[in-house]
Design an enzyme around this catalytic site. Structure first.
Site, mmCIF file in Angstrom:
data_model
loop_
_atom_site.group_PDB
_atom_site.id
_atom_site.type_symbol
_atom_site.label_atom_id
_atom_site.label_comp_id
_atom_site.label_asym_id
_atom_site.label_seq_id
_atom_site.Cartn_x
_atom_site.Cartn_y
_atom_site.Cartn_z
ATOM 1 N N ASN A 192 0.809 -1.233 0.000
ATOM 2 C CA ASN A 192 0.000 0.000 0.000
ATOM 3 C C ASN A 192 0.836 1.275 0.000
ATOM 4 O OD1 ASN A 192 -2.361 -1.595 0.154
ATOM 5 N ND2 ASN A 192 -1.991 -1.834 2.355
ATOM 6 N N ARG A 193 2.035 1.157 -0.534
ATOM 7 C CA ARG A 193 2.941 2.315 -0.632
ATOM 8 C C ARG A 193 3.335 2.900 0.728
ATOM 9 N NH1 ARG A 193 3.563 -0.070 -4.588
ATOM 10 N NH2 ARG A 193 3.270 0.620 -6.717
ATOM 11 N N LEU A 194 3.056 2.149 1.803
ATOM 12 C CA LEU A 194 3.495 2.623 3.125
ATOM 13 C C LEU A 194 4.882 2.039 3.418
ATOM 14 C CD1 LEU A 194 0.334 2.705 5.421
ATOM 15 C CD2 LEU A 194 1.527 4.557 4.258
#
Ligand SMILES: Cc1cc2nc3c(=O)[nH]c(=O)nc-3n(C[C@H](O)[C@H](O)[C@H](O)COP(=O)(O)O)c2cc1C
Length: 215
Positions: A192-194
């Site tokens: 999630n691009r975290l």
């Protein structure tokens, strides 16, 4: 002409980076990651890094160079001191090294100051190189315009003749740089691009401030 690359999309899920388990010293963290990347396979040259310099023309420039050694002091690579990068480093020794290791979805970005390696250490490394590479370092005026490939090849043939029975000594325009880090950022891809980003910043001479950055 155009090509849309919007569909290149990958979820990064292989690992994580946690303040509780990272090393206090970024060079040790680098070593840990480097060993894991080597063991993880799938990368031919894990020591290939991008070296970015501030150019005399005001433009930054990046190119790939091989990391040949790291120690507690920093990172060592070899090149031609008169090359474009050599001249840039002479004017602006603050440079950036970066590694991208897709097999483990990792990136490391190192800011540091480059200094010429002690001559005896450059000599030692030069001596360990195959003769073809030694002669190549003498023959190639790296980053200069050359008339043709043939010019270089015939200069190499002439040198091969000249050095048939004698050792090749390191030319003074070729040698190593030691990059002493002042900041090292470790990036680990996450879902999630975290992504995880941990930055170490040198405080004084020896201690490192560790901070998490937003992805
Ligand atoms: C995989 C790879 C490894 C390289 N390793 C080196 C190296 O160790 N030293 C070097 O001077 N150039 C190396 N090069 C060439 C540099 O990318 C660059 O072309 C050269 O150093 C001249 O750069 P400059 O004109 O910006 O100084 C390598 C290139 C690649 C693609």
């Amino acid at each position: 002409m155009q090509k849309d690359l919007g569909n290149y999309r990958r979820s990064y899920e292989k690992s994580g980076l946690d303040e509780a388990t990272i090393k206090e010293n970024p060079l040790e963290q680098f070593q840990k990651w480097f060993y894991e990347v080597e063991a993880g396979q799938g990368i031919d040259e894990p020591n290939a890094m991008t070296v970015s310099t501030l150019g005399l023309d005001g433009f930054p420039k990046s190119r790939v160079v091989l990391l040949k050694k790291y120690t507690d002091q920093g990172f060592i690579f070899y090149t031609n001191y008169n090359s474009e990068k050599g001249r840039a480093i002479e004017a602006y020794p603050q440079i950036c090294l970066s590694f991208y290791w897709p097999n483990l979805e990792r990136q490391v970005i190192i800011k540091g100051r480059a200094e010429k390696l002690a001559a005896n250490l450059s000599d030692g490394y030069f001596e360990s190189r195959p003769m073809g590479s030694q002669l190549g370092a003498i023959v190639s005026p790296q980053s200069e315009v050359v008339a043709s490939r043939e010019t270089l090849e015939s200069a190499l043939v002439a040198l091969e003749d000249e050095y048939r029975d004698k050792p090749v000594l390191r030319p003074s325009h070729w040698g190593g740089y030691l990059v002493r880090p002042i900041s090292m950022e470790f990036w680990q891809g996450r879902p999630n691009r975290l992504h995880d980003r941990i930055r170490y910043s040198l405080q004084g001479d020896h201690s490192w401030l560790i901070e998490r950055l937003a992805p």
